[in-house]
Design an enzyme around this catalytic site. Structure first.
Site, PDB file in Angstrom:
ATOM      1  N   ALA A 135      -0.497   5.445  -7.381  1.00  0.00           N
ATOM      2  CA  ALA A 135       0.850   4.896  -7.525  1.00  0.00           C
ATOM      3  C   ALA A 135       0.986   3.766  -6.516  1.00  0.00           C
ATOM      4  CB  ALA A 135       1.875   5.975  -7.240  1.00  0.00           C
TER       5      ALA A 135
ATOM      6  N   GLY B 227      -2.470   8.662  -8.638  1.00  0.00           N
ATOM      7  CA  GLY B 227      -2.061   8.394 -10.023  1.00  0.00           C
ATOM      8  C   GLY B 227      -3.203   7.895 -10.894  1.00  0.00           C
TER       9      GLY B 227
ATOM     10  N   GLU C 186      -4.968  10.957 -11.928  1.00  0.00           N
ATOM     11  CA  GLU C 186      -4.076  11.620 -12.897  1.00  0.00           C
ATOM     12  C   GLU C 186      -4.083  10.903 -14.248  1.00  0.00           C
ATOM     13  OE1 GLU C 186      -0.980  11.333  -9.924  1.00  0.00           O
ATOM     14  OE2 GLU C 186      -0.559  13.464 -10.132  1.00  0.00           O
TER      15      GLU C 186
ATOM     16  N   GLU D  63      -2.506  12.391  -2.031  1.00  0.00           N
ATOM     17  CA  GLU D  63      -1.057  12.351  -1.812  1.00  0.00           C
ATOM     18  C   GLU D  63      -0.606  13.094  -0.563  1.00  0.00           C
ATOM     19  OE1 GLU D  63      -2.486  12.865  -4.720  1.00  0.00           O
ATOM     20  OE2 GLU D  63      -1.488  11.703  -6.288  1.00  0.00           O
TER      21      GLU D  63
HETATM   22  N1  COA Z   1      -0.455   1.075  -3.704  1.00  0.00           N
HETATM   23  C1  COA Z   1      -0.182  -0.190  -3.350  1.00  0.00           C
HETATM   24  N2  COA Z   1      -1.139  -1.070  -2.981  1.00  0.00           N
HETATM   25  C2  COA Z   1      -2.395  -0.645  -2.962  1.00  0.00           C
HETATM   26  C3  COA Z   1      -2.767   0.660  -3.306  1.00  0.00           C
HETATM   27  C4  COA Z   1      -1.729   1.543  -3.698  1.00  0.00           C
HETATM   28  N3  COA Z   1      -1.973   2.792  -4.076  1.00  0.00           N
HETATM   29  N4  COA Z   1      -4.108   0.796  -3.179  1.00  0.00           N
HETATM   30  C5  COA Z   1      -4.551  -0.403  -2.770  1.00  0.00           C
HETATM   31  N5  COA Z   1      -3.522  -1.275  -2.657  1.00  0.00           N
HETATM   32  C6  COA Z   1      -3.602  -2.676  -2.228  1.00  0.00           C
HETATM   33  C7  COA Z   1      -3.774  -2.801  -0.712  1.00  0.00           C
HETATM   34  O1  COA Z   1      -2.525  -2.673  -0.050  1.00  0.00           O
HETATM   35  C8  COA Z   1      -4.356  -4.188  -0.621  1.00  0.00           C
HETATM   36  O2  COA Z   1      -3.330  -5.121  -0.811  1.00  0.00           O
HETATM   37  P1  COA Z   1      -3.184  -6.407   0.184  1.00  0.00           P
HETATM   38  O3  COA Z   1      -4.477  -7.178  -0.031  1.00  0.00           O
HETATM   39  O4  COA Z   1      -1.975  -7.128  -0.330  1.00  0.00           O
HETATM   40  O5  COA Z   1      -3.078  -5.868   1.565  1.00  0.00           O
HETATM   41  C9  COA Z   1      -5.246  -4.277  -1.857  1.00  0.00           C
HETATM   42  O6  COA Z   1      -4.741  -3.294  -2.760  1.00  0.00           O
HETATM   43  C10 COA Z   1      -6.698  -3.983  -1.572  1.00  0.00           C
HETATM   44  O7  COA Z   1      -6.781  -2.700  -0.967  1.00  0.00           O
HETATM   45  P2  COA Z   1      -7.534  -2.413   0.434  1.00  0.00           P
HETATM   46  O8  COA Z   1      -6.907  -1.209   1.047  1.00  0.00           O
HETATM   47  O9  COA Z   1      -7.556  -3.653   1.266  1.00  0.00           O
HETATM   48  O10 COA Z   1      -9.020  -2.099  -0.072  1.00  0.00           O
HETATM   49  P3  COA Z   1     -10.097  -1.216   0.673  1.00  0.00           P
HETATM   50  O11 COA Z   1     -11.373  -1.441  -0.054  1.00  0.00           O
HETATM   51  O12 COA Z   1     -10.088  -1.448   2.138  1.00  0.00           O
HETATM   52  O13 COA Z   1      -9.635   0.318   0.442  1.00  0.00           O
HETATM   53  C11 COA Z   1      -8.779   2.179  -0.852  1.00  0.00           C
HETATM   54  C12 COA Z   1      -9.605   0.854  -0.853  1.00  0.00           C
HETATM   55  C13 COA Z   1      -8.625   2.605  -2.308  1.00  0.00           C
HETATM   56  C14 COA Z   1      -9.543   3.248  -0.060  1.00  0.00           C
HETATM   57  C15 COA Z   1      -7.411   1.930  -0.187  1.00  0.00           C
HETATM   58  O14 COA Z   1      -6.817   0.791  -0.801  1.00  0.00           O
HETATM   59  C16 COA Z   1      -6.456   3.082  -0.319  1.00  0.00           C
HETATM   60  O15 COA Z   1      -6.585   4.058   0.388  1.00  0.00           O
HETATM   61  N6  COA Z   1      -5.456   2.957  -1.244  1.00  0.00           N
HETATM   62  C17 COA Z   1      -4.432   3.971  -1.427  1.00  0.00           C
HETATM   63  C18 COA Z   1      -4.947   5.155  -2.183  1.00  0.00           C
HETATM   64  C19 COA Z   1      -3.872   6.220  -2.324  1.00  0.00           C
HETATM   65  O16 COA Z   1      -3.433   6.804  -1.346  1.00  0.00           O
HETATM   66  N7  COA Z   1      -3.452   6.463  -3.563  1.00  0.00           N
HETATM   67  C20 COA Z   1      -2.460   7.456  -3.863  1.00  0.00           C
HETATM   68  C21 COA Z   1      -1.113   6.850  -3.892  1.00  0.00           C
HETATM   69  S1  COA Z   1       0.164   8.063  -4.209  1.00  0.00           S
END
Ligand code: COA
Length: 258
Positions: free
Chosen positions: A66, A111, A114, A134
């Site tokens: 999400a 998400g 999911e 989450e």
């Molecule tokens: N919601 C909003 N933005 C997200 C996102 C999410 N779930 N997942 C990634 N992004 C965005 C980041 O904020 C970043 O944006 P920016 O360039 O404007 O700062 C961009 O996507 C790239 O992500 P980044 O974190 O820089 O990549 P990474 O390779 O370092 O890490 C992940 C990848 C997937 C490990 C990391 O993005 C992450 O942990 N995301 C969240 C996962 C999560 O908790 N999902 C459940 C949500 S309820």
């Protein structure tokens, strides 16, 4: 409603729907969820479509969850409405009469995991990673992760993944039965198309009834009774007549989906 965050393309009976926010790792904001729902509904109604493939843009993420920036300031009512909307859309994917194959081309977190679980089949590339992180954010899953994950991989391992927020590799996901196949990234769409092409040869009415029978059981209702009814309904269809006649005449069936 114009589709801003989704690409949809149909070729030879296969509709590929792509979540297209690669700069945000295809994170699901409210609009994107609504658009996925619309695109799937549209493909379900389109007579030229037999199978739907759902994937993410780029080669890094299927869907990274999400959109955290959108929900960070939600209150109780807004959060419940968001969750309900996600449930409705993901249920509509699970109940789609046409098979939906998730082509998981990278992160499938929260998400994203999911969304993949609401699809009928899941094919992952070898760089895919799965998880329900989450709890790390002070949340429960909101799009039925607590319900579909135990049903797919069993209660013990699902509980562990949900409580630890651990991320697992594609190979582990395969071992747990979370995905059907793992292939090299460059072979992902080919593998999905191969499976879609096999499904395309089957009678569409039978395919839809099989999906419904399986879903009936997993929604806690009497799937055995549903199968008896579905089996009976098949006998009223042109597809059944065509399938059996083609077999007896030793020719390929030409199904109409009626
Ligand atoms: N919601 C909003 N933005 C997200 C996102 C999410 N779930 N997942 C990634 N992004 C965005 C980041 O904020 C970043 O944006 P920016 O360039 O404007 O700062 C961009 O996507 C790239 O992500 P980044 O974190 O820089 O990549 P990474 O390779 O370092 O890490 C992940 C990848 C997937 C490990 C990391 O993005 C992450 O942990 N995301 C969240 C996962 C999560 O908790 N999902 C459940 C949500 S309820």
């Amino acid at each position: 409603m114009t589709l801003e965050n989704i690409l949809s393309e149909t070729d030879d009976g296969i509709c590929t729907i792509t979540v297209n926010r690669p700069d945000k790792l295809n994170a699901l904001n409210k609009k994107t969820i609504a658009e996925i729902g619309l695109a799937v509904k549209h493909a379900e109604k389109d007579n030229s479509v037999n199978v739907i493939i759902l994937t993410g843009a780029g080669n890094k993420a299927f869907v990274a969850g999400a959109d955290i920036s959108e929900l960070a300031n939600y209150n109780l009512e807004e959060a419940k409405a968001l969750s309900k909307h996600g449930h409705d859309v993901f249920n509509s994917i699970e109940n789609c009469k046409k098979p939906v194959i998730a082509a998981i081309n990278g992160f499938a977190l929260g998400g994203g995991c999911e969304l993949a679980m609401s699809c009928h089949l899941r094919i992952a590339s070898d760089n895919a990673k799965f998880g329900q992180p989450e709890a790390k954010l002070g949340l429960t899953p909101g799009y039925a992760g607590t319900q579909r994950l135990p049903r797919l991989i069993g209660r013990s391992k699902a509980t562990e993944l949900l409580l630890t927020a651990d991320m697992i590799s594609a190979a582990e996901a395969l071992q747990l039965g979370l995905v059907n196949y793992v292939v090299k990234q460059e072979e992902l769409m080919g593998k999905c198309l191969e499976i879609a092409s096999k499904i395309k040869l089957q009678a569409p009415v039978a395919v839809a009834e099989i999906i419904s029978c399986i879903n009936t059981y997993y929604s806690g209702k009497d799937g055995f009774a549903e199968e008896i009814n579905a089996f009976g309904r098949c006998f009223t269809t042109e597809d059944f007549k065509e399938g059996t006649t083609a077999f007896l005449e030793k020719r390929k069936a030409n199904f109409k989906g009626k």
